[in-house]
Design an enzyme around this catalytic site. Structure first.
Site, PDB file in Angstrom:
ATOM      1  N   ASN A   1       0.836  -1.199   0.000  1.00 10.86           N
ATOM      2  CA  ASN A   1       0.000   0.000   0.000  1.00 10.86           C
ATOM      3  C   ASN A   1       0.869   1.248   0.000  1.00 10.86           C
ATOM      4  OD1 ASN A   1      -2.596  -1.101   0.023  1.00 10.86           O
ATOM      5  ND2 ASN A   1      -2.321  -1.687   2.185  1.00 10.86           N
TER       6      ASN A   1
ATOM      7  N   CYS B   1      -5.128  -7.464  -3.300  1.00 12.26           N
ATOM      8  CA  CYS B   1      -5.566  -7.038  -1.970  1.00 12.26           C
ATOM      9  C   CYS B   1      -6.700  -7.942  -1.501  1.00 12.26           C
ATOM     10  CB  CYS B   1      -6.057  -5.590  -2.065  1.00 12.26           C
ATOM     11  SG  CYS B   1      -6.801  -4.981  -0.559  1.00 12.26           S
ATOM     12  N   HIS B   2      -6.807  -8.075  -0.181  1.00 12.06           N
ATOM     13  CA  HIS B   2      -7.783  -9.008   0.403  1.00 12.06           C
ATOM     14  C   HIS B   2      -9.138  -8.418   0.729  1.00 12.06           C
ATOM     15  CE1 HIS B   2      -4.331 -11.516   2.255  1.00 12.06           C
ATOM     16  NE2 HIS B   2      -4.301 -11.466   0.952  1.00 12.06           N
TER      17      HIS B   2
ATOM     18  N   HIS C   1      -9.531  -0.348  -1.712  1.00 15.00           N
ATOM     19  CA  HIS C   1     -10.034   0.041  -0.376  1.00 15.00           C
ATOM     20  C   HIS C   1     -11.286   0.906  -0.436  1.00 15.00           C
ATOM     21  CE1 HIS C   1      -5.781  -0.747   1.479  1.00 15.00           C
ATOM     22  NE2 HIS C   1      -6.466  -1.857   1.263  1.00 15.00           N
TER      23      HIS C   1
END
Lengths: 478, 478, 478, 478
Positions: A163, A185-186, A223
């Protein structure tokens, strides 16, 4: 020409694939990689580690060798450590990026200085004053990585895990437009898990539904992702959201202080559902991330309890600094045979992606990639997150469609600010960077305070801002 | 709510899926469907046939029943015939459209009347004067189909196989925006086959490469599709095109008359490679289609030999009219047991697509679908052809990217004219239709001749143009 | 900083404005400039002439000085001649470009070589094979002009009068993005005159209506402009077009051969009205220009009479070459006092534009300028023609709106090809140029002929193509 | 067909133009209109007044008649009063809209209720909670006006002076797409005055520069406009802004409380210059307006002094309610002859605009008009503010160009929210309206508070929200 053909994959230890690992001294991610490679039977090769902390990389290499020697390790991998990034990346088929600046000197400031001005951040890694600073620090680092890839392994696939995801991945493409890079990304996994629960609860006969079975249409930037379709075996799950919302009652559902003792990474889909209630579109990342992209969850927060009503906690900077006296101790215990490395289900898709790129099995997953129309509302070339199909040496993003009004403007603001930060990073221009800082959703400060906070942050982190023209920046002049 | 869950698929004959078939009296396509369903073990249900020629549909139903009774038919399907489209479509999970007007009264005019004005068409089903007329005839028919779907089976997946593919599929969405329809065509298979040959020839160890293994990035509109990437197991095949081109020598490679005796459907990739040589982008449909979308292959053609230099033949209208004295004879011989129905590898993807939609196995293939950004250069909502991922009850087009200049303008012209024809069809406005006719790449006629030809075509086919305001059209007034 | 303030305008001969004139040896345009400056009382200064033919420039300077000495010459201007472009442009406030290659070596080929392949052009200066070649020759010349402006007079206003208007003006901006340049052309004046006649004929009491009084909304690219609104003193004139069309009867209204003896520049609005009849939008340039932007007026033309039906004539190349034995003779007679220079109403807007830029009186007129939204359908940055408001040191294009379908695609094709030619000119890339040539509306030739014609043209004009990579061009290889 | 030809203008009292005036009982604007018409010699006709307060309209009519009878009144106008809007607008050439709901029941709530939640607004007429409510109230009113225009005077020019300017004007077009309407506002005059001062101060010899002489390039939406070019007689004034900024010293330049006693409408260009310092683009409206479009001037404000540092004051709601015991008294004194009506220089452009529309003299000014490309960054069809050229029966917006990042996103958010409010107004959908409310820059409230405030406002003003589905709105449900 790319090397990622099935022929290259499983010739034997030290042959086969070559993975260059930038940030190879990491504690967590390296262990996961070792774990996953050891359990994958149809890939083999070499992992070449590079880290500014060579010692940490060497420990990881030793752990890797140790694990591969186990009988139940079906993977077949050698590990090397290099003191130069170029050497680790030379001839790589795949490059992994998972790096981090020392938290004491960067992340602590990112969180604590804004707090002095009343700006409370739940994560501080993507937006907010912390996200801006981290972006500014990242651009020069990722330019270097991209330049090294161009030189040493121009056809490699670069998988970024660091990030700020969007800014890092975008920088790779800006520096080396011919790069093949994706960002992973999770966060959307959480949303899939939510829908897995919904399926189990609401569809007759559904049991043990796993998140991998849930098909969601993902769109947004990392995000700050959204989901507008969800299916499980042909069942439309999205239409149960109103019932879910009703069942949750008025949001936020938490009393002040009710979260005491929970993990800083707690997630209760309060923000996700509040966004759904307001805009008809489900926020699809952890609430602590989502909350930072609009002003209304964190503006006016004065103490932790104000935020905990949303089922999320303000991560204190201390949580970002390891208090582990000897972080290497557990690895050493394994190497000494005092402890056994237990294989686990990591939930990571790294190996799945490499298998897809090598041509073994296609994979549909969400990832970060330059926009070539998958989100037609957003600027082309900006890095966006959507589903994509990963096949032999190829990544094809899936057309995800646009956003309803005003959500489009919320996402578009984020994209614009990120593009501005990348431009500022390449130009070394802090006045330009300040425009993104000023327009940040969490920076509702009075202009004088906004400038003062920006100056404080730059002053505290100037060792990491060598690529910027600090003297020429009008915003830094008192 | 959609029904296409795995639960609905294989309960037993007459249960399970319900397929409504518009044009169920067709000779070729129905037989393929029967063949493919009979060989698919994990689907079962009912096929409900509708055709203006009820007798032909009944013969197909009888053939279907006959085939399913064979021991080696692992599929399990019942067949029904309905005299009303609504009855055939009632409650359908999947609708197949494969219809055609009587060629004697339409297609013969589409080809022969333009020829009198010096306009020679190789296919005449998508562009050219014939393509325009066929579009005008199709809009009212497809409005009716869409309206019936909306009424009888609003959640069904509609698979269209009829030309003009783009206009028919676009009409379905214009009439019933909530429809789930896709358009399917074989032409790009040819390009995949070309690359399969390239792989076999140029990659060491490649043998028996099938077209299904070739991954191409498809973009364009039906019959005017292009490919800018081609891979086989991670090998980039596109970069061999220059060698292929050099090996072919100067184009066109055929002497006048050299094609004598070849099929009307012959294809030698001459036009495809000429486009590649000129624009750096490979045309990806049969040459006889590609040649119609720009003026320079067919303008000034005076005799068949002019075209045959390109390895393609002018299809005479007679080739479109069956000269079979008793087209049903062979089916009757099968039903009578005089002949055996032999199973074959059809190459059709219908069953694969239904299996994907039902949730059994995902499929990546190219198909025609409204543009939601998969080709950002083209108008949103227009029907375009790209790859897509078909999964449980869902179709996700893949971001295919844009076109280089001037190719973009060539494709954009086609899109605009097709959109204009759909608009004209809904409005019943032949003056508007004439604008698309005028801008058609094959209509380089002098204005007076262009109007005269348009009038001749309308006059000859007026029985099929009942939905148009013939009296009010200025273009028809002498 | 710009100098174009009213203070700079009228200080006296040799002071005041400084006009640099590239192509200052021209016969016609220089005389008009002298005529107009001499009759304008509120401007004065110096005209600095540059031409490859210095002698011709000197003759013009002498004429200028001669005219200014007349008592009735209210303007007050000095004239200079420079052997270097840089010297003529040094310190200029305004730069005029009006240049031309020797027709014998360029224009004759542009017209005659295509004719051998059956391609007949009415003008050959913007599109068609001739337009393409002229574009290729112009890009290097206009790069040089732009570079000289950047060096010698970076704030000057550059007024281009040379064709191909769009490509020349676009090249100025591509080479020097900070330039202030506009392109000026008369063709729309014809459309204004048409409407002036309409007003006189159809509005009670209207008499002596001049073209300047007619307000038209102009949109398109130079020579392929369109008008969708026309007003005179608040009267809507556009709505009379249907009556006008009806009054003209079936188009074209001319018999073969009826034009015998008319000027090559004859114009009868036949093409303009045919476009209106077809698309509902009036073509707004001379018919001989309009006819070249679509294939249907000139395709298949075999002899002059085929075109003359449209009230236009094929300009023979001989008409482009002066047969004047001594072109300077008339100027010399004036200088010798044998003849008198008679002032005339030139109809040129040059002086009006300079007066507006200096801040004396605003002017609304149509001009060519980079698209910043005035035609939102077309690519931003491309040079388009619309109305604009010229005020003190500023040009503001007026929002002209978009085009109806298919007209948009016709114009867009032109824009794309012109952009491609500029790109090819900067890159020296003839393969890229051939893509625009191939997509040209008049080049419907078979691929082999298209390549052969392109090669012939390049061979004939290679002295003017020194900026191109002739050896590396695949299209030139046999 | 439009009537606005010069022939219609000056035939004599009661003849000539017909102006329909919606809100004709207004005190201020009506007087200005009378003043300006009386001083304009080349227009005459009838003003037809309509107001819900007929008595007030009659007083204005009497005042108009009184003034026109004066010898020095060169205009020649009759005045009528109608009880129905339709009667006042029947046959109108020009319609003026200047209306306002009773402040006691609307505006007081718009300002005071948000204050209870800590939301302080400086104006509350365009954005902020007040702007949202005013928009919701306006849409039904302006639909009615547009419908009446369509019915009674479909070709009239409608000049709107009412806020929220953008929403009102946009509603006119949404209801009646064929309308010719523009929105007019004074705020940019302030910016022109600023530059007039700059010119006087910094350009040698400049004196008595008037705002009309300052040419600025305006872009944005009403009250959130920006200027990126400013000229006076060819002098570039924009480049003096850095000096101006330096001369002002650190912003804001005011001490807390320093504004005590100043007018609520005070303006000191503090916000305008702060935006310039941050984004390099000058805000071009009064600071009290600009401050409301971003959160950082008003967020966290607790008392008036917090805002007064910016040279602006929080307008208390009391300032919006007249405390005049007898507002008509002064008019009556004039009618009774006790007082004389003194002509004044109003600074209004109404008469100039009508003169331009009638064809007497063109006018370049900034106005609000649907976007047809004048700001290509923003949605087409949205109402934007730019310069435009007003000529005989025509308005041509000038291409104003785009915005630099992040300013584009700030403006785009405003546009999107306004479009959402118009859509909500037409649909009667308060849940949709709440999305714009939620995304409003001043509504950084916690979700629960945001909903509570919205409910309070709706409850307080429900008499004015009869067009909305109050029962079905989820946001109103506790």
């Amino acid at each position: 020409m790319h090397q990622l053909t099935p022929e290259t994959r499983d010739i034997g230890r030290g042959d086969g694939l070559r993975i260059g690992y930038v940030g190879g001294g990491s504690r967590g991610w390296a262990r996961t990689l070792i774990n996953d490679l050891a359990q994958c039977a149809d890939l083999s090769g070499t992992v070449a580690l590079y880290d500014v902390d060579t010692e940490a990389a060497e420990l990881n290499a030793a752990l890797g060798e140790h694990v591969m020697e186990r009988d139940d390790a079906v993977g077949n991998w050698a590990f090397e450590v290099h003191e130069e990034m170029a050497d680790a990346l030379a001839g790589a088929d795949v490059v992994v990026c998972s790096t981090q600046d020392p938290p004491e000197e960067t992340f602590v400031n990112d969180i604590d200085l804004p707090k002095e001005y009343g700006v409370h951040q739940t994560v501080a890694d993507t937006v907010g004053p912390g996200g801006v600073m981290r972006s500014l620090r990242s651009v020069p680092q990722y330019r270097e990585i991209a330049a090294t890839v161009r030189e040493e392994c121009p056809d490699a696939w670069v998988l970024n895990y660091t990030n700020p995801m969007t800014v890092c991945t975008r920088t790779l493409y800006e520096e080396y437009p011919g790069i093949d890079a994706i960002g992973l990304c999770h966060e959307v996994f959480k949303t899939q898990s939510l829908f897995a629960d919904v399926a189990e609860e609401r569809i007759e006969g559904a049991a043990d539904v796993s998140r991998e079975e849930i098909d969601v249409n993902v769109k947004g930037v990392n995000h700050f992702t959204w989901v507008d379709e969800a299916r499980w075996r042909g069942h439309d799950l999205y239409e149960y959201l109103d019932d879910e919302l009703a069942a949750r009652g008025p949001l936020p559902a938490f009393e002040r202080g009710a979260l005491e003792g929970e993990s800083y990474w707690a997630n209760h889909y309060q923000v996700a559902f509040d966004l759904y209630e307001t805009f008809g579109l489900l926020g699809a990342a952890g609430d602590r991330h989502l909350a930072e992209f609009v002003p209304w969850y964190l503006d006016g927060v004065e103490e932790a309890a104000d935020v905990e009503r949303w089922g999320i906690r303000l991560t204190p900077s201390s949580a970002r600094v390891s208090d582990d006296a000897d972080p290497a101790a557990d690895v050493e215990r394994i190497l000494d045979g005092e402890e056994t490395f237990e294989f686990y289900e990591s939930g990571e898709e790294f190996v799945d992606i490499v298998r897809a790129l090598v041509g073994i099995e296609p994979l549909k997953t969400h990832l970060n990639y330059p926009n070539e129309g998958q989100i037609p509302d957003l600027e082309r070339g900006a890095v966006v997150e959507t589903n994509a199909l990963v096949t032999g040496d190829d990544v094809s993003p899936v057309a995800a469609g646009g956003f309803p009004d005003p959500v489009r403007t919320l996402v578009e603001r984020t994209v614009t600010n990120q593009e501005t930060l990348v431009e500022a990073g390449f130009a070394g221009d802090l006045d330009l960077a300040f425009r993104a800082f000023r327009d940040d959703p969490l920076v509702t400060l009075d202009p004088a305070d906004a400038r003062a906070l920006f100056r404080d942050l730059v002053a505290a982190e100037r060792d990491y801002l060598g690529a910027y023209d600090l003297d020429g920046a009008a915003v830094l002049a008192e």
